[in-house]
Motif scaffolding. Structure first.
Motif, PDB file in Angstrom:
ATOM      1  N   ILE A  70      52.553  -9.710 130.273  1.00 13.10           N
ATOM      2  CA  ILE A  70      53.755  -9.320 131.006  1.00 13.10           C
ATOM      3  C   ILE A  70      54.849 -10.385 130.997  1.00 13.10           C
ATOM      4  O   ILE A  70      55.984 -10.093 131.339  1.00 13.10           O
ATOM      5  N   SER A  71      54.537 -11.616 130.632  1.00 10.00           N
ATOM      6  CA  SER A  71      55.547 -12.672 130.631  1.00 10.00           C
ATOM      7  C   SER A  71      55.813 -13.151 129.211  1.00 10.00           C
ATOM      8  O   SER A  71      54.894 -13.285 128.406  1.00 10.00           O
ATOM      9  N   ASN A  72      57.073 -13.426 128.912  1.00  6.25           N
ATOM     10  CA  ASN A  72      57.442 -13.908 127.587  1.00  6.25           C
ATOM     11  C   ASN A  72      56.810 -15.263 127.293  1.00  6.25           C
ATOM     12  O   ASN A  72      56.478 -15.564 126.146  1.00  6.25           O
ATOM     13  N   GLU A  73      56.647 -16.064 128.319  1.00  4.14           N
ATOM     14  CA  GLU A  73      56.084 -17.406 128.132  1.00  4.14           C
ATOM     15  C   GLU A  73      54.648 -17.328 127.623  1.00  4.14           C
ATOM     16  O   GLU A  73      54.278 -17.985 126.647  1.00  4.14           O
ATOM     17  N   ASN A 165      56.550 -23.219 132.766  1.00  5.81           N
ATOM     18  CA  ASN A 165      57.257 -24.322 132.111  1.00  5.81           C
ATOM     19  C   ASN A 165      56.326 -25.412 131.579  1.00  5.81           C
ATOM     20  O   ASN A 165      56.734 -26.559 131.426  1.00  5.81           O
ATOM     21  N   ASN A 166      55.079 -25.057 131.321  1.00  6.38           N
ATOM     22  CA  ASN A 166      54.146 -26.011 130.718  1.00  6.38           C
ATOM     23  C   ASN A 166      53.433 -25.312 129.565  1.00  6.38           C
ATOM     24  O   ASN A 166      52.329 -24.792 129.714  1.00  6.38           O
ATOM     25  N   ARG A 167      54.093 -25.287 128.427  1.00  7.69           N
ATOM     26  CA  ARG A 167      53.596 -24.550 127.262  1.00  7.69           C
ATOM     27  C   ARG A 167      52.228 -25.059 126.815  1.00  7.69           C
ATOM     28  O   ARG A 167      51.324 -24.272 126.505  1.00  7.69           O
ATOM     29  N   LYS A 168      52.045 -26.363 126.777  1.00 10.35           N
ATOM     30  CA  LYS A 168      50.780 -26.917 126.304  1.00 10.35           C
ATOM     31  C   LYS A 168      49.624 -26.540 127.225  1.00 10.35           C
ATOM     32  O   LYS A 168      48.524 -26.234 126.762  1.00 10.35           O
ATOM     33  N   ALA A 169      49.872 -26.543 128.535  1.00  5.39           N
ATOM     34  CA  ALA A 169      48.812 -26.174 129.479  1.00  5.39           C
ATOM     35  C   ALA A 169      48.448 -24.700 129.329  1.00  5.39           C
ATOM     36  O   ALA A 169      47.263 -24.336 129.398  1.00  5.39           O
ATOM     37  N   ASN A 170      49.446 -23.855 129.126  1.00  5.63           N
ATOM     38  CA  ASN A 170      49.168 -22.425 128.936  1.00  5.63           C
ATOM     39  C   ASN A 170      48.386 -22.168 127.646  1.00  5.63           C
ATOM     40  O   ASN A 170      47.463 -21.363 127.620  1.00  5.63           O
ATOM     41  N   MET A 171      48.768 -22.863 126.580  1.00  2.00           N
ATOM     42  CA  MET A 171      48.017 -22.720 125.341  1.00  2.00           C
ATOM     43  C   MET A 171      46.619 -23.308 125.498  1.00  2.00           C
ATOM     44  O   MET A 171      45.650 -22.788 124.943  1.00  2.00           O
ATOM     45  N   GLY A 172      46.518 -24.381 126.269  1.00  2.00           N
ATOM     46  CA  GLY A 172      45.205 -24.961 126.542  1.00  2.00           C
ATOM     47  C   GLY A 172      44.318 -23.994 127.296  1.00  2.00           C
ATOM     48  O   GLY A 172      43.111 -23.898 127.027  1.00  2.00           O
ATOM     49  N   LEU A 173      44.923 -23.247 128.231  1.00  2.00           N
ATOM     50  CA  LEU A 173      44.169 -22.249 128.989  1.00  2.00           C
ATOM     51  C   LEU A 173      43.640 -21.154 128.069  1.00  2.00           C
ATOM     52  O   LEU A 173      42.471 -20.774 128.134  1.00  2.00           O
ATOM     53  N   ILE A 174      44.497 -20.654 127.187  1.00  2.00           N
ATOM     54  CA  ILE A 174      44.080 -19.598 126.257  1.00  2.00           C
ATOM     55  C   ILE A 174      42.979 -20.105 125.330  1.00  2.00           C
ATOM     56  O   ILE A 174      41.953 -19.445 125.126  1.00  2.00           O
ATOM     57  N   ALA A 175      43.182 -21.312 124.769  1.00  2.00           N
ATOM     58  CA  ALA A 175      42.183 -21.894 123.862  1.00  2.00           C
ATOM     59  C   ALA A 175      40.868 -22.150 124.585  1.00  2.00           C
ATOM     60  O   ALA A 175      39.784 -21.933 124.033  1.00  2.00           O
ATOM     61  N   HIS A 176      40.948 -22.600 125.833  1.00  2.00           N
ATOM     62  CA  HIS A 176      39.750 -22.860 126.631  1.00  2.00           C
ATOM     63  C   HIS A 176      38.941 -21.588 126.827  1.00  2.00           C
ATOM     64  O   HIS A 176      37.705 -21.578 126.688  1.00  2.00           O
ATOM     65  N   GLU A 177      39.633 -20.485 127.134  1.00  2.00           N
ATOM     66  CA  GLU A 177      38.930 -19.231 127.400  1.00  2.00           C
ATOM     67  C   GLU A 177      38.326 -18.645 126.129  1.00  2.00           C
ATOM     68  O   GLU A 177      37.237 -18.062 126.163  1.00  2.00           O
ATOM     69  N   VAL A 178      39.010 -18.789 125.000  1.00  2.00           N
ATOM     70  CA  VAL A 178      38.445 -18.302 123.743  1.00  2.00           C
ATOM     71  C   VAL A 178      37.224 -19.140 123.364  1.00  2.00           C
ATOM     72  O   VAL A 178      36.204 -18.599 122.915  1.00  2.00           O
ATOM     73  N   LEU A 223      43.498 -30.544 121.211  1.00  2.00           N
ATOM     74  CA  LEU A 223      43.188 -31.675 122.084  1.00  2.00           C
ATOM     75  C   LEU A 223      44.313 -31.931 123.086  1.00  2.00           C
ATOM     76  O   LEU A 223      44.050 -32.116 124.290  1.00  2.00           O
ATOM     77  N   GLU A 224      45.561 -31.963 122.621  1.00  2.00           N
ATOM     78  CA  GLU A 224      46.683 -32.199 123.530  1.00  2.00           C
ATOM     79  C   GLU A 224      46.784 -31.086 124.569  1.00  2.00           C
ATOM     80  O   GLU A 224      47.072 -31.340 125.746  1.00  2.00           O
ATOM     81  N   GLU A 225      46.527 -29.868 124.143  1.00  2.00           N
ATOM     82  CA  GLU A 225      46.570 -28.725 125.067  1.00  2.00           C
ATOM     83  C   GLU A 225      45.447 -28.815 126.101  1.00  2.00           C
ATOM     84  O   GLU A 225      45.630 -28.444 127.265  1.00  2.00           O
ATOM     85  N   LEU A 226      44.295 -29.309 125.690  1.00  2.00           N
ATOM     86  CA  LEU A 226      43.178 -29.484 126.616  1.00  2.00           C
ATOM     87  C   LEU A 226      43.531 -30.512 127.694  1.00  2.00           C
ATOM     88  O   LEU A 226      43.259 -30.293 128.882  1.00  2.00           O
ATOM     89  N   GLU A 227      44.143 -31.625 127.273  1.00  2.00           N
ATOM     90  CA  GLU A 227      44.530 -32.656 128.242  1.00  2.00           C
ATOM     91  C   GLU A 227      45.589 -32.136 129.208  1.00  2.00           C
ATOM     92  O   GLU A 227      45.544 -32.428 130.412  1.00  2.00           O
ATOM     93  N   ALA A 228      46.537 -31.337 128.699  1.00  2.00           N
ATOM     94  CA  ALA A 228      47.571 -30.761 129.572  1.00  2.00           C
ATOM     95  C   ALA A 228      46.946 -29.801 130.579  1.00  2.00           C
ATOM     96  O   ALA A 228      47.339 -29.776 131.756  1.00  2.00           O
TER      97      ALA A 228
END
Length: 241
Positions: A70-73, A165-178, A223-228
């Motif tokens: 539902i969100s563009n981000e 407003n934290n792109r790396k953390a959001n990508m880290g969340l997606i990568a973590h769940e996968v 790795l950077e996304e995981l740290e974020a």
């Protein structure tokens, strides 16, 4: 170029150190068509690469189309994640799975689900139909054919909390769940093991679930996304104390 039956016997292989070596059979020595053979092999590799890229983009398009974001981000993060993960060492086994993502805003972290499904069910999701002809001598309408129950896995990520407003953390969340999806059941673990080398297989088997998730994220290049993600979770936990 006319293709001989032995074409492709000579192949150039790029080693991990960047050096290129040529593999050939003894009977290839003295052959007058070495250049044509190498040209054919390179063409076959390029055609396979193009086919894999098309297959990857079609799968990503289907995932984005069927998922509910539902969100563009989050949508932008998901698209980048899918392009990167399909190009990672895991890419070779992802086609045995169908990933779906649902963004459901809540004040809790995400959940994951693994659902084994048949290939015929997957075809229905894709809008395709698998039919089988009746054996000779039999009459009647075509029937759907169920191909190997459990051959595919439907893997669902429910994104219930994101980080504005934290792109790396959001990508880290997606990568973590996968990574958690593939570490949470036997079939997923077996697929992961197919992508690892012998020393990594031994190491992976000794890890617990959380260690496997972090290790996989680093191996896949997140790795950077995981740290974020860890920083954001630490901030959340600090606010709750």
């Amino acid at each position: 170029m006319e293709r001989k039956d032995c074409f492709g016997s000579i192949q150039e292989i790029i080693l991990e150190n960047g050096l290129t070596v040529t593999n050939a059979k003894p009977e290839c020595r003295g052959c007058e068509e070495v250049r044509d053979c190498l040209r054919y092999a390179k063409q076959a590799i390029e055609e396979k690469r193009e086919g894999d890229e098309l297959k990857k983009q079609n799968m990503i398009a289907q995932i984005i189309d069927i998922s509910q974001i539902i969100s563009n981000e989050i949508g932008s993060c998901l698209l980048e994640f899918l392009n990167r993960i399909y190009s990672s060492p895991l890419g070779s086994v992802l086609f045995r799975n169908f990933l779906l993502f649902y963004e459901i805003p809540k004040d809790i972290l995400s959940l994951t689900l693994n659902i084994p499904i048949s290939s015929s069910t997957l075809n229905l999701i894709r809008g395709e139909e698998v039919k089988v002809e009746h054996p000779a001598g039999q009459t009647g309408v075509h029937q759907r054919k169920v191909l190997g129950e459990g051959e595919f896995s439907l893997r669902i990520v429910l994104i219930q909390r994101s980080f504005p407003n934290n792109r790396k953390a959001n990508m880290g969340l997606i990568a973590h769940e996968v990574a958690r999806l593939f570490s949470s059941d036997r079939d997923g673990i077996l697929q992961i093991l197919q992508t690892l080398k012998d020393p990594e297989i031994s190491l992976f088997k000794k890890m617990d679930d959380e260690q496997r998730i972090a290790w996989l994220m680093k191996k896949w290049g997140f790795l950077e996304e995981l740290e974020a993600l860890r920083k954001e979770i630490s901030l959340l936990e600090g606010k709750r104390r």
